[in-house]
Design a protein around this motif. Structure first.
Motif: not given
Lengths: 74, 136, 607
Positions: C475, C478-479, C517-518, C521
């Motif tokens: 995570w 990606h973030f 945000w999805e 990401e």
């Protein structure tokens, strides 16, 4: 007046919603953290009366301790 | 009378104030069209100097068209429709924050004390307060 | 396109041709900007197996939709290229004001192609674009050159320059900007030097249009307000990244003598408050930053000025070389900046050489007479210059620690601390499995900034090997780099803890495109997988062995400090990789499966 520990950011979670904790004088910041359930190793910076101090600093009556977490790094 | 103050020792040179300024004055994202200045003195002595309008009014005194007027905040501003780009105001400004750059805008511009620069500054460089009376 | 400069500028250095083309809307949609543009252009345009220092490689400089706008920290610039250090993917993130200026000049990316027949610098003044003779600048330090060009062109121009290290194609040469901000890692400066470009001088005077000016202004102001109200603002801004030095020392993450330990007996001399009191003179921020981490210092003993040192340099040049004076570390930092080499890699390779010396593999005959012991600051100063000039032992060290150790042999590969050929940055990972995995799988080599997972290790149990740790690393990968895509800085979110959802209305008002945000990401995952494909394309036989850490972290427990006697078992290293590949949808050899590529819309990149 007994020293207070005031956590910021995610460290607040360790005090179950309380804004600050009262601890006894005559112990180190490290011991005081353990006594209120905050693991010393997650604390990045200790400010006593707004001055940076080591976790081995010996607490005196009236000290106001702010503690900051290590959040995310560089 | 109110004015803008700056404590240069706190400036980090980020220029957020300049963008906020141009956005308010011109509705543009263009720090070249801001009404305050950050001078960067690097590599030595490694300091910033911020120059802001003191609202001294010397620009208004010399403006031949009367384009520099007082607004509701008690600050001098440029009525852009009335500026004829004569540049008489520019050399009069003791802080060098009176601007004419015809390649960027067909009007002069200056600080109108909107306060947006103060809102975005993260280190407390800027604030608005009563003009101090200086006893000569 | 709202929120973008709108144009890609290409400079063919071989023939001097300058062209502009509109930024492709589909690329903006799929890759957004910044390092997304970088990996896209690198994959599409640089032919397979190109020589990083040859005519076919390109240096791709990109801004993002936040760059230059009223967004906190909107000053991050991505430099992507095929890396001279690793032979794989390089994407170096640089702060300062360069990327904002690109946008004001209407540019989303600048792509440097070919090789100039003679040293030049690139002048961009809005639409005036020229290659100018740089023979009078060649050989000079990067800070000195920035000063000369600023004096010549004026304060409104931004400068990015290489030092002699870049000219001489040191494999970890950097690009320096704003007197102390760098595109540091992977050797991007060597690519610029190979192309014979000494500097880029840039000014833009145009406005950036946004889709919804009122919504943008409101969202931007909200973000600044959140930063200014953050509880940590004052403390963070006082110390910047040096806030973690004492903590790393305490928990055994501070690299000490080439990562032989994670705590340094003289560490106290390097802590943030000590540095602040001894040498810091000015807090220095990148474009639009309300929480400046830049600490500008003056070292009286050497009469030098330097931005920093920040945490990574304190770790790699300080404790990792056994240097216990913050003044010495700061001076070495200045030398690296001026000579044009990355402090992290320099610290890594010098530490390796010192260990070789202390183990008797090097004698004074090998080190040009230098007493190369840990703690010898004078030797460090001399080595930095030798590396930049590729002189004597410096020529060997300029190759980077992996190739240097391969050449020297005699077991020294064991203490070459790198992944994929990139020297590991400043977190000792003997007993911090998530952070170890972050280094193993980082898309450029052993760099920390994609996934800084070490606090998570502390929170959930540092030696634990569990799927949630792996998920956390993925995570973060990606973030966090999404900020390098957007052209902004992650530290307002990471350090001040502002609500990440505040960025979304700003991004929508700027670009006119609604994104969650999805969605973002997923863009991050697309970029991550494309970078993986790039490694597979460039390196024959690229497999899971390339994701292994330095043996030190699974074979040699530290003899002292907070992690004394602690180690990650090799079977746990392998288990971490297995879980990581499975969660990513990669094969057991670490290759994205066709299903994963299809899910990410990347099928066209493998044919």
């Amino acid at each position: 007046m007994s020293p207070t520990i005031r956590p910021f950011g995610i460290l607040r979670d360790y005090l179950q919603g309380e804004k600050e904790a009262h601890v006894s004088a005559g112990q180190t910041v490290r011991q005081a953290l353990v006594s209120v359930g905050i693991p010393p190793e997650v604390v990045a910076l200790v400010l006593v009366n707004d001055q940076p101090q080591e976790k081995d600093y010996l607490l005196e009556e009236g000290d106001q301790v702010k503690i900051l977490a290590v959040v995310g790094g560089g | 009378m109110m004015r803008l103050y700056a404590d240069s020792s706190k400036c980090t040179g980020c220029r957020a104030c300049l963008v906020a300024c141009s956005l308010n004055l011109f509705k543009e994202n263009n720090p070249k069209k801001a009404a305050l200045v950050i001078e960067a003195h690097f590599p030595a002595p490694g300091t910033y100097k911020v120059r802001v309008c003191t609202q001294c009014g010397k620009c208004a005194e010399v403006c031949p068209t009367g384009a520099i007027k007082l607004n509701e905040r008690g600050a001098y501003y440029v009525d852009m429709a009335e500026c004829n780009l004569c540049e008489a105001c520019v050399p009069e400004c003791p802080e060098e924050v009176m601007f004419v750059r015809t390649e960027l805008a067909d009007t002069s511009w200056k600080c109108d004390l909107c306060g947006d620069c103060v809102s975005v500054c993260g280190t407390g460089v800027l604030w608005i307060a009563e003009t101090e009376t200086v006893v000569a | 396109m709202y929120g973008y400069g709108g144009q890609i500028l290409r400079i063919n250095l071989s023939n001097g041709q300058v062209t502009k083309e509109p930024t492709p809307p589909d690329v903006a949609r799929e890759f957004v900007g910044g390092r997304g543009f970088g990996i896209y252009f690198l994959t599409k345009e640089v032919p397979p197996k190109a020589d990083p220092l040859g005519e076919q490689n390109k240096l791709i400089i990109s801004s993002g939709p936040f760059s230059g706008l009223l967004i906190p920290g909107a000053g991050k610039c991505d430099w992507t290229t095929k890396a001279p250090l690793t032979g794989g993917y390089a994407s170096a993130s640089m702060g300062g004001h360069f990327t904002a200026e690109m946008k004001y000049a209407g540019l989303d990316s600048i792509i440097l192609e070919g090789i100039s027949p003679k040293p030049v610098y690139l002048l961009i003044d809005d639409n005036k674009i020229e290659l100018r003779d740089a023979s009078h600048l060649w050989g000079k330090g990067s800070i000195a050159v920035e000063k000369m060009l600023k004096d010549q062109y004026g304060e409104e121009f931004q400068v990015a320059a290489i030092g002699p290290g870049g000219e001489n194609c040191v494999s970890f040469a950097h690009i320096n900007h704003d007197y102390g901000r760098q595109a540091g890692r992977g050797g991007v400066g060597a690519v610029m030097g190979a192309k014979k470009v000494k500097a880029i001088v840039l000014r833009g005077t145009q406005s950036i249009s946004v889709a919804d000016p009122e919504g943008y202004r409101k969202a931007g102001m909200e973000l600044f307000k959140a930063c200014k109200e953050a509880e940590m603002l004052k403390e963070w801004s006082s110390y910047g990244t040096t806030i973690v030095v004492s903590w790393c020392d305490e928990v055994g993450a501070l690299p000490t003598r080439n990562f032989q330990a994670g705590s340094f007996e003289d560490g106290k001399n390097l802590y943030g408050p000590v540095m602040r009191q001894k040498i810091v003179i000015t807090d220095k921020g990148c474009f639009g930053c309300p929480s400046p981490c830049g600490k500008y210092s003056r070292v009286q003993r050497y009469d030098t000025y330097v931005e920093g040192p920040e945490y990574e340099t304190i770790g790699m040049i300080g404790s990792n070389l056994g240097l216990s004076s913050i003044e010495d570390v700061a001076h070495a930092n200045y030398l690296c900046d001026e000579w044009g080499i990355d402090t992290i890699s320099a610290g890594g390779v010098i530490a390796w050489a010192m260990e070789c010396y202390e183990k008797g593999i090097f004698t004074k005959a090998d080190t040009d007479g230098l007493e190369l012991k840990f703690g010898n600051a004078e030797a460090v100063f001399k080595l930095i210059e030798k590396i930049a000039k590729k002189e004597g032992i410096g020529a060997l060290l300029a190759e980077g620690v992996k190739r240097a150790a391969q050449k020297v042999g005699k077991g020294s590969e064991k203490w070459a601390i790198h992944v994929k050929g990139m020297e590991q940055s400043a977190y000792a990972t003997h007993n911090a499995t998530a952070m170890l995995l972050a280094y193993m799988t980082c898309d450029v080599g052993a760099h920390h900034n994609r996934a800084w997972a070490i606090t998570y290790d502390l929170q959930v149990g540092r030696e634990r090997v569990a799927p949630e740790k792996v998920a956390r690393v993925i995570w973060l990968q990606h973030f966090r780099p999404m900020f390098d895509v957007l052209g902004g800085c992650r530290l307002q979110w990471v350090e001040l803890g502002i609500d990440r959802n505040l960025y979304l209305p700003a991004l929508e008002a700027i670009t006119g495109v609604h994104r969650t945000w999805e969605d973002l990401e997923l863009v991050g995952e697309r970029i991550w997988n494309l970078a993986r494909l790039y490694w597979m394309r460039e390196i024959d036989g690229f497999d899971r062995s390339w994701d292994l850490p330095a043996p030190r972290f699974y074979e040699e427990p530290p003899a002292s400090g907070a992690t004394k006697g602690q180690i990650t078992r090799f079977e746990d290293v392998q288990k971490l990789l297995d879980m990581y590949y499975e969660q990513r949808g990669w094969t057991p050899q670490g290759h994205p499966t066709p299903q994963t590529l299809e899910r990410l819309g990347l099928q066209s990149f493998v044919n």
